[in-house]
Design an enzyme around this catalytic site. Structure first.
Site, PDB file in Angstrom:
ATOM      1  N   ASP A  97       9.338  -6.737  -6.143  1.00 22.71           N
ATOM      2  CA  ASP A  97       8.785  -7.431  -5.148  1.00 22.71           C
ATOM      3  C   ASP A  97       9.385  -8.917  -4.682  1.00 22.71           C
ATOM      4  O   ASP A  97       9.334  -9.590  -5.782  1.00 22.71           O
ATOM      5  CB  ASP A  97       7.405  -7.367  -4.997  1.00 22.71           C
ATOM      6  CG  ASP A  97       7.032  -7.396  -3.489  1.00 22.71           C
ATOM      7  OD1 ASP A  97       6.809  -6.464  -2.965  1.00 22.71           O
ATOM      8  OD2 ASP A  97       6.969  -8.458  -2.790  1.00 22.71           O
ATOM      9  N   ASP A  98       9.764  -9.213  -3.629  1.00 23.89           N
ATOM     10  CA  ASP A  98      10.194 -10.752  -3.495  1.00 23.89           C
ATOM     11  C   ASP A  98       8.929 -11.515  -3.406  1.00 23.89           C
ATOM     12  O   ASP A  98       9.409 -12.933  -3.207  1.00 23.89           O
ATOM     13  CB  ASP A  98      11.113 -10.749  -2.603  1.00 23.89           C
ATOM     14  CG  ASP A  98      12.608  -9.948  -2.551  1.00 23.89           C
ATOM     15  OD1 ASP A  98      12.816  -9.789  -3.955  1.00 23.89           O
ATOM     16  OD2 ASP A  98      13.205  -9.678  -1.860  1.00 23.89           O
ATOM     17  N   GLY A 120       8.674  -0.252   4.430  1.00 19.95           N
ATOM     18  CA  GLY A 120       8.604   0.587   5.676  1.00 19.95           C
ATOM     19  C   GLY A 120       9.800  -0.009   6.768  1.00 19.95           C
ATOM     20  O   GLY A 120      10.185   0.920   7.410  1.00 19.95           O
ATOM     21  N   HIS A 134      11.115   7.444   9.658  1.00 20.95           N
ATOM     22  CA  HIS A 134       9.617   7.505   9.293  1.00 20.95           C
ATOM     23  C   HIS A 134       9.087   8.206  10.376  1.00 20.95           C
ATOM     24  O   HIS A 134       8.874   7.973  11.707  1.00 20.95           O
ATOM     25  CB  HIS A 134       9.215   6.123   9.180  1.00 20.95           C
ATOM     26  CG  HIS A 134       7.758   5.999   8.754  1.00 20.95           C
ATOM     27  ND1 HIS A 134       6.987   4.679   8.704  1.00 20.95           N
ATOM     28  CD2 HIS A 134       6.896   7.121   8.438  1.00 20.95           C
ATOM     29  CE1 HIS A 134       5.901   5.001   8.253  1.00 20.95           C
ATOM     30  NE2 HIS A 134       5.752   6.556   8.238  1.00 20.95           N
ATOM     31  N   GLY A 186       0.785  -1.149   0.020  1.00 31.33           N
ATOM     32  CA  GLY A 186       0.042   0.016  -0.097  1.00 31.33           C
ATOM     33  C   GLY A 186       0.668   1.221  -0.099  1.00 31.33           C
ATOM     34  O   GLY A 186       0.489   2.233  -0.660  1.00 31.33           O
ATOM     35  N   HIS A 243      10.732  24.121  12.142  1.00 30.04           N
ATOM     36  CA  HIS A 243      12.062  24.832  11.913  1.00 30.04           C
ATOM     37  C   HIS A 243      13.128  23.943  12.719  1.00 30.04           C
ATOM     38  O   HIS A 243      13.047  23.710  13.777  1.00 30.04           O
ATOM     39  CB  HIS A 243      11.852  26.189  12.322  1.00 30.04           C
ATOM     40  CG  HIS A 243      11.839  26.379  13.702  1.00 30.04           C
ATOM     41  ND1 HIS A 243      12.661  26.677  14.447  1.00 30.04           N
ATOM     42  CD2 HIS A 243      10.605  26.694  14.641  1.00 30.04           C
ATOM     43  CE1 HIS A 243      12.224  26.513  15.851  1.00 30.04           C
ATOM     44  NE2 HIS A 243      10.964  26.715  16.033  1.00 30.04           N
TER      45      HIS A 243
HETATM   46  C1  LIG Z   1       3.840   0.874  20.295  1.00 29.44           C
HETATM   47  C2  LIG Z   1       3.478  -0.266  19.152  1.00 29.44           C
HETATM   48  C3  LIG Z   1       4.761  -0.572  18.260  1.00 29.44           C
HETATM   49  C4  LIG Z   1       3.494  -1.341  20.256  1.00 29.44           C
HETATM   50  O1  LIG Z   1       3.236  -2.637  19.329  1.00 29.44           O
HETATM   51  P1  LIG Z   1       2.701  -3.974  19.928  1.00 29.44           P
HETATM   52  O2  LIG Z   1       4.142  -4.657  20.724  1.00 29.44           O
HETATM   53  O3  LIG Z   1       2.180  -5.023  18.881  1.00 29.44           O
HETATM   54  O4  LIG Z   1       1.835  -3.695  21.294  1.00 29.44           O
HETATM   55  P2  LIG Z   1       0.568  -4.470  21.542  1.00 29.44           P
HETATM   56  O5  LIG Z   1      -0.494  -4.033  20.384  1.00 29.44           O
HETATM   57  O6  LIG Z   1       0.638  -5.808  21.639  1.00 29.44           O
HETATM   58  O7  LIG Z   1       0.291  -3.770  22.912  1.00 29.44           O
HETATM   59  C5  LIG Z   1       1.144  -3.950  23.927  1.00 29.44           C
HETATM   60  C6  LIG Z   1       0.609  -3.270  25.104  1.00 29.44           C
HETATM   61  O8  LIG Z   1       0.766  -1.958  24.973  1.00 29.44           O
HETATM   62  C7  LIG Z   1      -0.311  -0.906  24.850  1.00 29.44           C
HETATM   63  N1  LIG Z   1       0.053  -0.148  23.700  1.00 29.44           N
HETATM   64  C8  LIG Z   1       0.234  -0.424  22.683  1.00 29.44           C
HETATM   65  N2  LIG Z   1       0.612   0.575  21.700  1.00 29.44           N
HETATM   66  C9  LIG Z   1       0.200   1.499  22.419  1.00 29.44           C
HETATM   67  C10 LIG Z   1       0.320   3.101  21.919  1.00 29.44           C
HETATM   68  N3  LIG Z   1       0.639   3.535  20.926  1.00 29.44           N
HETATM   69  N4  LIG Z   1      -0.193   3.851  23.100  1.00 29.44           N
HETATM   70  C11 LIG Z   1      -0.555   3.491  24.067  1.00 29.44           C
HETATM   71  N5  LIG Z   1      -0.321   2.000  24.704  1.00 29.44           N
HETATM   72  C12 LIG Z   1      -0.129   1.229  23.627  1.00 29.44           C
HETATM   73  C13 LIG Z   1      -1.556  -1.906  24.386  1.00 29.44           C
HETATM   74  O9  LIG Z   1      -2.615  -1.505  24.939  1.00 29.44           O
HETATM   75  C14 LIG Z   1      -1.043  -3.349  25.154  1.00 29.44           C
HETATM   76  O10 LIG Z   1      -1.326  -2.944  26.685  1.00 29.44           O
HETATM   77  P3  LIG Z   1      -1.832  -4.032  27.831  1.00 29.44           P
HETATM   78  O11 LIG Z   1      -0.625  -5.065  27.745  1.00 29.44           O
HETATM   79  O12 LIG Z   1      -1.848  -3.353  29.153  1.00 29.44           O
HETATM   80  O13 LIG Z   1      -2.838  -4.456  27.163  1.00 29.44           O
HETATM   81  C15 LIG Z   1       2.431  -0.040  18.382  1.00 29.44           C
HETATM   82  O14 LIG Z   1       0.991  -0.114  19.252  1.00 29.44           O
HETATM   83  C16 LIG Z   1       2.192   1.210  17.667  1.00 29.44           C
HETATM   84  O15 LIG Z   1       1.785   2.187  18.475  1.00 29.44           O
HETATM   85  N6  LIG Z   1       2.419   1.301  16.550  1.00 29.44           N
HETATM   86  C17 LIG Z   1       2.679   2.440  15.606  1.00 29.44           C
HETATM   87  C18 LIG Z   1       1.725   2.119  14.359  1.00 29.44           C
HETATM   88  C19 LIG Z   1       1.758   3.269  13.639  1.00 29.44           C
HETATM   89  O16 LIG Z   1       1.807   4.403  13.900  1.00 29.44           O
HETATM   90  N7  LIG Z   1       1.592   2.994  12.251  1.00 29.44           N
HETATM   91  C20 LIG Z   1       1.586   4.298  11.187  1.00 29.44           C
HETATM   92  C21 LIG Z   1       1.952   3.806   9.872  1.00 29.44           C
HETATM   93  S1  LIG Z   1       1.733   5.289   9.035  1.00 29.44           S
END
Ligand SMILES: CC(C)(COP(=O)(O)OP(=O)(O)OC[C@H]1O[C@@H](n2cnc3c(N)ncnc32)[C@H](O)[C@@H]1OP(=O)(O)O)[C@@H](O)C(=O)NCCC(=O)NCCS
Length: 216
Positions: free
Chosen positions: A31-32, A63, A137, A10, A128
């Protein structure tokens, strides 16, 4: 003029749209995954190993920052354009490195330096005098206030905010919606408001190398 994009995801489709708006008449993907034949309206013509033999400009739309870095460095003889969406605002006093994409609605303000192989995603802002190092990213709708430094390969999650004059180490993940108000010196995953380091036992992919092998 034709652009070869590695990564038929995407994210790759968004990059292809921007490439066309930047003047490329044709796009092809590598793409692989052999089961993928096209990406949107563009063909997938083979695996990433073909990158060495293409004569077009090249762009890595993957990504994972470590893979992006490895691929760019493995094809250092190729031209990697900076792709800036015409509806992004990039100050004439800012610099954007090669192989970086700045998406629609993003703003990069005067004095900011964005390195190579970065993603400044849709509606993100870099204020700035920021220094955004290579392969960072800044996700959709994240805001980086003035004079912030972000280390190589760090991923700022969607809608996160980084307060002014903060320094963030390389290889960090800042979770979606986090608010960073203090310097971050230790590699890790940081979540919440204010952002605090996430317990490693809670990281679903184990935190190995800290950068999740995800594709966007
Ligand atoms: C932080 C992050 C990397 C963690 O991923 P993960 O290890 O798969 O986390 P999980 O979904 O298994 O969650 C684990 C715990 O952290 C908490 N948590 C996860 N992400 C969180 C966030 N951004 N803010 C607050 N709490 C968060 C969950 O609620 C969970 O809590 P619990 O154990 O008390 O239930 C992910 O949630 C995240 O924020 N990724 C960013 C995605 C993004 O911005 N994509 C944009 C693409 S353009």
């Amino acid at each position: 003029m034709k652009l070869t994009i590695i990564g038929a995801s995407g994210h790759g489709r968004v990059v292809a749209d921007i490439a066309v708006l930047c003047g490329y008449e044709e796009v092809e993907f590598l793409d692989d995954d052999p089961s993928i034949n096209n990406c949107g309206r563009w063909p997938v013509v083979g695996a990433s190993s073909l990158a060495q033999s293409v004569e077009n400009d090249l762009f890595i739309a993957i990504g994972n920052a470590k893979i992006r870095k490895k691929m760019m460095e493995g094809s250092s003889d190729k031209k990697f354009p900076a792709l800036i969406h015409p509806k992004a605002v990039v100050s004439p006093e800012a610099a954007v490195g090669s192989g970086t994409v700045v998406m629609a609605g993003a703003v990069v303000n005067p004095g900011a330096r964005v390195g190579k192989g970065c993603i400044i995603n849709t509606c993100a802002s870099v204020d700035h005098d920021c220094m955004i190092e290579d392969f960072v990213h800044v996700s959709v709708g994240a805001h980086i206030a003035g004079a912030v430094r972000i280390g190589e390969r760090t991923w700022i999650g969607a809608g996160a905010t980084v307060s002014n004059s903060i320094a963030i180490s390389q290889d960090c993940v800042i979770g979606a919606g986090a608010v960073v108000i203090n310097d971050i010196e230790i590699k890790g995953v940081y979540i919440g408001m204010p952002a605090r380091i996430m317990d490693k036992s809670k990281i679903s992919w184990g935190g190995g190398g800290l950068l999740r092998p995800y594709n966007v």
